[in-house]
Design an enzyme around this catalytic site. Structure first.
Site, PDB file in Angstrom:
ATOM      1  N   GLY A 266      -6.148  -3.498   7.511  1.00  0.00           N
ATOM      2  CA  GLY A 266      -7.089  -2.350   7.469  1.00  0.00           C
ATOM      3  C   GLY A 266      -8.001  -2.511   8.673  1.00  0.00           C
TER       4      GLY A 266
ATOM      5  N   THR B 295       0.947  -1.200   0.139  1.00  0.00           N
ATOM      6  CA  THR B 295       0.088   0.047   0.050  1.00  0.00           C
ATOM      7  C   THR B 295       0.773   1.238  -0.016  1.00  0.00           C
ATOM      8  OG1 THR B 295      -1.808  -1.144   1.314  1.00  0.00           O
ATOM      9  CG2 THR B 295      -1.339   1.331   1.496  1.00  0.00           C
TER      10      THR B 295
ATOM     11  N   ARG C  71     -14.949  -6.501   0.165  1.00  0.00           N
ATOM     12  CA  ARG C  71     -14.208  -6.108   1.348  1.00  0.00           C
ATOM     13  C   ARG C  71     -13.369  -4.692   1.029  1.00  0.00           C
ATOM     14  NH1 ARG C  71      -8.735  -4.533   2.605  1.00  0.00           N
ATOM     15  NH2 ARG C  71      -8.305  -4.979   4.850  1.00  0.00           N
TER      16      ARG C  71
ATOM     17  N   THR D  44      -0.643   2.283   6.807  1.00  0.00           N
ATOM     18  CA  THR D  44      -0.667   1.029   6.187  1.00  0.00           C
ATOM     19  C   THR D  44      -0.739  -0.247   7.024  1.00  0.00           C
ATOM     20  OG1 THR D  44       0.484  -0.346   4.555  1.00  0.00           O
ATOM     21  CG2 THR D  44       1.977   1.059   6.035  1.00  0.00           C
ATOM     22  N   GLY D  45      -1.218  -1.249   6.569  1.00  0.00           N
ATOM     23  CA  GLY D  45      -1.224  -2.370   7.705  1.00  0.00           C
ATOM     24  C   GLY D  45      -2.453  -3.103   7.499  1.00  0.00           C
TER      25      GLY D  45
ATOM     26  N   GLY E 276     -10.834  -1.897   2.909  1.00  0.00           N
ATOM     27  CA  GLY E 276      -9.729  -1.646   4.025  1.00  0.00           C
ATOM     28  C   GLY E 276      -9.930  -0.202   4.726  1.00  0.00           C
ATOM     29  N   ASP E 277      -8.810   0.161   5.222  1.00  0.00           N
ATOM     30  CA  ASP E 277      -8.855   1.330   5.914  1.00  0.00           C
ATOM     31  C   ASP E 277      -8.413   2.262   4.828  1.00  0.00           C
ATOM     32  OD1 ASP E 277      -6.388   0.000   5.825  1.00  0.00           O
ATOM     33  OD2 ASP E 277      -5.523   1.684   6.912  1.00  0.00           O
TER      34      ASP E 277
HETATM   35  N1  ASP Z   1      -4.265  -1.252   4.840  1.00  0.00           N
HETATM   36  C1  ASP Z   1      -4.588  -1.846   3.393  1.00  0.00           C
HETATM   37  C2  ASP Z   1      -5.902  -2.640   3.855  1.00  0.00           C
HETATM   38  O1  ASP Z   1      -6.295  -3.021   4.747  1.00  0.00           O
HETATM   39  C3  ASP Z   1      -3.556  -2.768   3.336  1.00  0.00           C
HETATM   40  C4  ASP Z   1      -1.980  -2.780   3.675  1.00  0.00           C
HETATM   41  O2  ASP Z   1      -1.929  -1.549   3.980  1.00  0.00           O
HETATM   42  O3  ASP Z   1      -1.243  -3.598   3.370  1.00  0.00           O
HETATM   43  O4  ASP Z   1      -6.518  -2.801   2.649  1.00  0.00           O
END
Ligand code: ASP
Length: 355
Positions: free
Chosen positions: A276, A222, A250, A273-274, A252-253
């Site tokens: 979500g 991301t 789905r 990032t992470g 994400g954040d």
């Molecule tokens: N945060 C992103 C999501 O959950 C994925 C990522 O940042 O790796 O879609």
């Protein structure tokens, strides 16, 4: 490689350091300008990296950071700096955004992006879009040319088409390495299903950066950027393909204002990032800036608290990049690595990958 080991826990409080030493670099102008970028967080270690790949990431992060910084140095806006950095990463198949985005369970790409400006608190986002070449530009278009904050799916694609944005076939986002990741992810899901578990129950809980549960590279990449311009304005943006093998629309954040992206001139600008689901539940980006605004914490204190003391105990993995109006930068993460870059007119270019 310049290692940003200390940046995970310390803000780049270089304006302060120079003030104390009485020395300032020649290029420092009176107004602080700063940019930070990320290219995803997760189980990124030297063991699962080749020197060639490391060099590729380093070059890509350098290019994006410098592109954003050049906009700021020329007197451009924080918003334009964020766009310059994110656009380069969206076009680079190394990252899970735009070209190179991960595949859904059905073998397609559904992209999310958002943007926010700190002076007006205006924001824009697109979620689950499939044919817009730059989801980030679409998010900005929503902010600047619609009455809405978030558009999703086919409607968002239609809006982008009507606004004259560049549209592409969904296969434009294809890349062989992400396709292989999907095949491995599906294989993993089949194994788990064969072991008597329900795929429906697994998807949310197994799509993590946890090396024991899900191959780390499945989700990483991301992209995001935060910037402070010479006018004193902050901006933040995030763009992603989401998580490999995601299903059922789905989201994400990344497109959720306050979770993956936040900017407020009264506090700070954040891109996350992470995993979500956790960033949504803990409204991470806004929470960090609220702690700065209402508790008087520094961005490093607020960022570290949320990433290490709130998110991690709950099971949430990932990181954030943060910039404030003084040009301080902080990039805390609770994973083994986070692709990142930073530059200000008080500090040299810094590129980091590992802890
Ligand atoms: N945060 C992103 C999501 O959950 C994925 C990522 O940042 O790796 O879609």
């Amino acid at each position: 490689m310049k290692n940003l080991a200390k940046l995970g826990s310390l803000a780049l409080s270089l304006p302060l350091l120079f003030a104390c030493s009485g020395e300032a670099p020649q290029s420092v102008s009176s107004a602080p300008i700063a940019i930070a970028i990320h290219g995803g967080a997760g189980t990124i270690t030297p063991q699962n990296m080749t020197p060639e790949r490391e060099a590729e990431f380093e070059a890509a992060l350098t290019e994006a950071t410098e592109a954003g910084y050049a906009v700021l140095a020329a007197g451009g806006s924080a918003l334009d700096a964020v766009e310059a950095a994110i656009r380069l990463m969206e076009e680079n198949p190394l990252f899970n955004a735009g070209k190179g985005a991960v595949y859904t369970y059905e073998g397609r790409h559904e992209l999310d992006a958002s943007v926010m400006r700190g002076d007006t608190l205006e924001a824009g986002a697109v979620a689950g879009v499939t044919n817009i070449r730059s989801p980030f530009i679409a998010a900005r278009e929503v902010m600047e040319h619609s009455r809405h904050v978030m558009l999703s799916g086919a409607g968002a694609d239609e809006f982008a088409r009507e606004r004259g944005l560049e549209m592409v076939s969904n296969t434009f986002f294809n890349s062989s390495h992400r396709y292989e990741q999907l095949q491995r992810a599906l294989e993993r899901l089949r194994e788990q299903a064969n072991a008597g578990e329900q795929i429906a129950q697994l998807s949310a809980s197994t799509l993590t950066a946890d090396p024991a549960g899900w191959e780390p590279a499945f989700n990483m990449g991301t992209v995001g950027a935060v910037a402070l311009d010479a006018n004193g304005d902050l901006a933040a943006g995030t763009s992603t393909g989401g998580m490999t093998a995601k299903r059922w629309g789905r989201i994400g954040d990344a497109p959720i204002i306050g979770a993956g992206t936040w900017a407020d001139n009264d506090s700070c600008a954040v891109s996350a990032t992470g995993h979500g689901e956790y960033f949504i539940r803990f409204h991470v980006a806004a929470d960090i800036c609220s702690r700065v605004k209402y508790q008087g914490l520094t961005i490093a204190e607020a960022g570290n608290t949320v990433i290490h003391d709130v998110l991690l105990p709950a099971g949430g993995t990932g990181g954030v990049i943060i910039v404030d109006r003084q040009g301080n930068i902080s990039m805390p993460f609770n994973t083994p690595g986070m692709y990142r870059g930073a530059k200000s007119n008080r500090s040299e270019l810094e590129i980091g990958i590992y802890q």
